[in-house]
Design a protein around this motif. Sequence first.
Motif, short mmCIF file in Angstrom:
data_model
loop_
_atom_site.label_atom_id
_atom_site.label_comp_id
_atom_site.label_asym_id
_atom_site.label_seq_id
_atom_site.Cartn_x
_atom_site.Cartn_y
_atom_site.Cartn_z
N ALA A 56 44.81 0.29 70.82
CA ALA A 56 43.60 0.56 70.04
C ALA A 56 43.94 1.07 68.64
N ARG A 57 43.11 0.63 67.69
CA ARG A 57 43.21 1.15 66.33
C ARG A 57 41.99 2.03 66.10
N VAL A 58 42.20 3.18 65.50
CA VAL A 58 41.13 4.18 65.44
C VAL A 58 40.83 4.55 63.98
N LEU A 59 39.55 4.48 63.63
CA LEU A 59 39.09 5.00 62.34
C LEU A 59 38.72 6.47 62.56
N ILE A 60 39.07 7.30 61.59
CA ILE A 60 38.78 8.73 61.71
C ILE A 60 37.83 9.13 60.57
N ASN A 69 45.70 5.99 56.07
CA ASN A 69 47.03 5.97 56.65
C ASN A 69 47.83 4.99 55.80
N GLY A 70 48.26 5.43 54.61
CA GLY A 70 48.84 4.49 53.66
C GLY A 70 47.74 3.58 53.14
N GLY A 71 47.96 2.26 53.19
CA GLY A 71 46.97 1.31 52.69
C GLY A 71 46.00 0.84 53.76
N SER A 72 45.83 1.62 54.81
CA SER A 72 44.95 1.25 55.91
C SER A 72 44.16 2.47 56.36
N ALA A 73 43.05 2.21 57.07
CA ALA A 73 42.27 3.32 57.63
C ALA A 73 42.47 3.41 59.14
N TYR A 74 43.40 2.61 59.68
CA TYR A 74 43.61 2.60 61.13
C TYR A 74 44.72 3.55 61.55
N ASP A 98 41.86 -9.13 69.47
CA ASP A 98 41.88 -8.64 70.85
C ASP A 98 42.24 -7.17 71.00
N ALA A 99 42.55 -6.50 69.90
CA ALA A 99 42.84 -5.06 70.00
C ALA A 99 41.55 -4.28 69.78
N PRO A 100 41.27 -3.28 70.63
CA PRO A 100 40.06 -2.48 70.43
C PRO A 100 40.10 -1.72 69.10
N VAL A 101 38.94 -1.64 68.45
CA VAL A 101 38.80 -0.80 67.25
C VAL A 101 37.84 0.32 67.60
N LEU A 102 38.31 1.56 67.46
CA LEU A 102 37.54 2.73 67.85
C LEU A 102 37.17 3.56 66.62
N ALA A 103 36.22 4.45 66.80
CA ALA A 103 35.88 5.40 65.73
C ALA A 103 35.82 6.79 66.31
N ALA A 104 36.43 7.74 65.57
CA ALA A 104 36.46 9.13 66.00
C ALA A 104 35.99 10.01 64.86
N THR A 105 35.44 11.16 65.19
CA THR A 105 35.09 12.12 64.15
C THR A 105 35.89 13.38 64.35
N ILE A 106 36.22 14.02 63.24
CA ILE A 106 36.91 15.31 63.31
C ILE A 106 36.03 16.36 62.65
N GLY A 132 39.42 -5.54 52.76
CA GLY A 132 37.98 -5.72 52.89
C GLY A 132 37.48 -5.69 54.32
N SER A 133 38.26 -6.25 55.26
CA SER A 133 37.81 -6.24 56.65
C SER A 133 37.74 -4.81 57.18
N GLU A 134 38.64 -3.95 56.71
CA GLU A 134 38.61 -2.55 57.16
C GLU A 134 37.42 -1.81 56.55
N LEU A 135 37.03 -2.19 55.32
CA LEU A 135 35.84 -1.57 54.73
C LEU A 135 34.61 -1.91 55.56
N GLY A 136 34.57 -3.15 56.08
CA GLY A 136 33.47 -3.54 56.97
C GLY A 136 33.47 -2.70 58.23
N ALA A 137 34.66 -2.45 58.78
CA ALA A 137 34.78 -1.62 59.98
C ALA A 137 34.37 -0.18 59.67
N ILE A 138 34.73 0.29 58.46
CA ILE A 138 34.35 1.65 58.05
C ILE A 138 32.83 1.77 57.97
N ALA A 139 32.16 0.72 57.44
CA ALA A 139 30.69 0.76 57.35
C ALA A 139 30.08 0.89 58.74
N LEU A 140 30.56 0.08 59.66
CA LEU A 140 30.06 0.13 61.04
C LEU A 140 30.35 1.49 61.67
#
Length: 319
Positions: A56-60, A69-74, A98-106, A132-140
């Motif tokens: 899983a890749r996780v947005l925080i 996380n460097g040039g990524s938000a995962y 096929d990898a899950p994308v999760l969102a977490a809050t701190i 750009g695809s990660e910005l879309g994931a960040i919006a969601l």
Amino acid sequence: MNEATTISTEARRDFLNRPAEADLSAAYAFGGGTIERRAEGRTEESVAAALGSRDARVLIFRGDQAALNGGSAYFTRAQALAAGADARGIILLGYENDAPVLAATIPLEPAEVTGITLRDIRGVAIEGLVPGSELGAIALGRSLTNWHQRHGFCANCGAATRITNGGFRRDCPNCGAQHFPRTDPVAIMLAVRGDQCVLGRSPRFPAAFFSCLAGFVEPGETIEAAVRRETNEEAGITIGRVRYFASQPWPFPSSLMIGCHAEALTTDIVRDEAELSDCRWFSRAEVKTMIARTHGDGLFLPPPFAIAHQLIKAWAEYE
Ligand SMILES: [Zn+2]
């Protein structure tokens, strides 16, 4: 002979009657999400497997900030937990390759979190700090995590609700009500007449900053009716034709900006003084200098990542 050459020169110059363009929405910030939501396939088992997956890749998120996380938000799930995320609040946005994308809050405290950099989401978009695809994931992710934070209790009976479907629903164990995340439609429009368009500035804007007029679509209203009503309320202008241009998710916290061009049938501006500190007509030539940031008085527009900029630019550069 293609379609564009079969229409008369006069018709082609009519901006509101121009040939259809391709779908532009995915080109704008927050619009390029590539997450497969797989809403139909969500079962308790598949959600549990995704939430616990080592792939899983996780947005925080923390408030209006996203962790970088460097040039990524995962991040990995372990990194999210180490940063202070509550495992029970982690949600499943969907899948990428096929990898899950999760969102977490701190939590908002402490201000400094070891090992991660937090950036304001608008800044992440303006500076293009992630793909750009990660910005879309960040919006969601930002819209959904914000919704969970504000909907812990049932609007029907007041009991505590619980996360369902990996985060796309909250259920009330007391009265059985199901609660779904909302999207708030906003009409954003550029009223045009010949070589002139209407721009305004809110008292909240920086000095010298002008943009399109905009407002929430109200219950029972079409997008076109919202464009006509808002333009009339804010600028006193009567609108004829309305033409959809593109849309943009706007996760502050959960708007969908619906961009339209609108035909101004009248020219006198009657400004809504509570909503706007200025509102006037601008010529194409003047707008072009604002796009180029060469305006003599330093007037400027929203940055290119905002749909307002693209609405204005599409009209200004139309020949
Ligand atoms: Zn309830």
